[in-house]
Write a protein that holds these residues in place. Structure first.
Motif, short mmCIF file in Angstrom:
data_model
loop_
_atom_site.label_atom_id
_atom_site.label_comp_id
_atom_site.label_asym_id
_atom_site.label_seq_id
_atom_site.Cartn_x
_atom_site.Cartn_y
_atom_site.Cartn_z
N LEU A 1 101.64 -59.37 -31.19
CA LEU A 1 101.08 -59.14 -29.87
C LEU A 1 100.76 -57.66 -29.73
N TRP B 1 99.45 -55.15 -26.85
CA TRP B 1 99.27 -55.13 -25.40
C TRP B 1 98.82 -53.73 -25.01
N LYS C 1 90.09 -59.57 -26.31
CA LYS C 1 90.97 -60.43 -25.52
C LYS C 1 90.49 -61.88 -25.59
N PHE D 1 96.34 -60.49 -28.03
CA PHE D 1 95.89 -59.25 -27.40
C PHE D 1 95.89 -59.40 -25.89
N ARG D 2 96.66 -58.54 -25.26
CA ARG D 2 96.67 -58.50 -23.79
C ARG D 2 96.10 -57.17 -23.37
N LEU D 3 95.46 -57.18 -22.22
CA LEU D 3 94.75 -56.01 -21.74
C LEU D 3 94.96 -55.87 -20.25
N ASP D 4 95.44 -54.69 -19.84
CA ASP D 4 95.62 -54.40 -18.43
C ASP D 4 95.09 -53.02 -18.13
N TYR E 1 105.04 -55.73 -14.84
CA TYR E 1 105.45 -56.58 -15.96
C TYR E 1 106.82 -56.16 -16.50
N GLU F 1 109.02 -58.71 -18.51
CA GLU F 1 108.39 -59.10 -19.77
C GLU F 1 108.40 -57.94 -20.77
N LEU F 2 108.10 -56.74 -20.29
CA LEU F 2 108.12 -55.57 -21.17
C LEU F 2 109.53 -55.29 -21.66
N THR G 1 109.09 -54.07 -31.93
CA THR G 1 108.17 -53.62 -30.88
C THR G 1 107.98 -52.12 -31.03
#
Length: 118
Positions: free
Chosen positions: A14, A16, A37, A44-47, A71, A74-75, A84
């Motif tokens: 993942l 992010w 994404k 792949f997450r995108l914020d 988040y 979750e983080l 990570t």
């Protein structure tokens, strides 16, 4: 990780990305990032955090740390894993805000914390 084709390797982790800018018109590579994404929604997450245009539920400006706080549970689960890694880059002024919400000491010890600010 997502655009290049390799017969012997497929990224299955993942990635992010939290990307912060002052205004949406200064957002670089938006189309490419959104394409990644769409290509790899499980990997792949995108914020985005657009500080002069967005606010959080409390009405505060939307900085990177503000977006990440949305988040936090979750983080935290991700940060507890030894596979990570955090890569932070950008203006030096943003580093303090990120430091305030991250568990930098533990991540540095495990060589999971990487910073390049200018």
């Amino acid at each position: 990780m997502f655009f290049e084709k390799h017969d012997d390797y497929k990224y299955n982790g993942l990635a992010w990305l939290f990307l912060g800018v002052p205004t949406s018109d200064t957002l670089l590579y938006k189309e490419e990032l959104e394409k990644m994404k769409a290509m790899a929604p499980d990997n792949f997450r995108l914020d985005f955090a657009v500080s002069r245009e967005q606010t959080n539920a409390a009405g505060e400006k939307m900085y990177i740390q503000t977006r990440m706080a949305e988040y936090k549970e979750e983080l935290w689960e991700l940060l507890k894993k030894d596979n990570t890694y955090v890569y932070m880059c950008g203006l030096k002024g943003m580093e303090k805000g990120i430091d305030d919400i991250m568990y930098k000491k533990q991540l540095k010890k495990g060589e999971q914390w990487n910073v390049e600010v200018y």
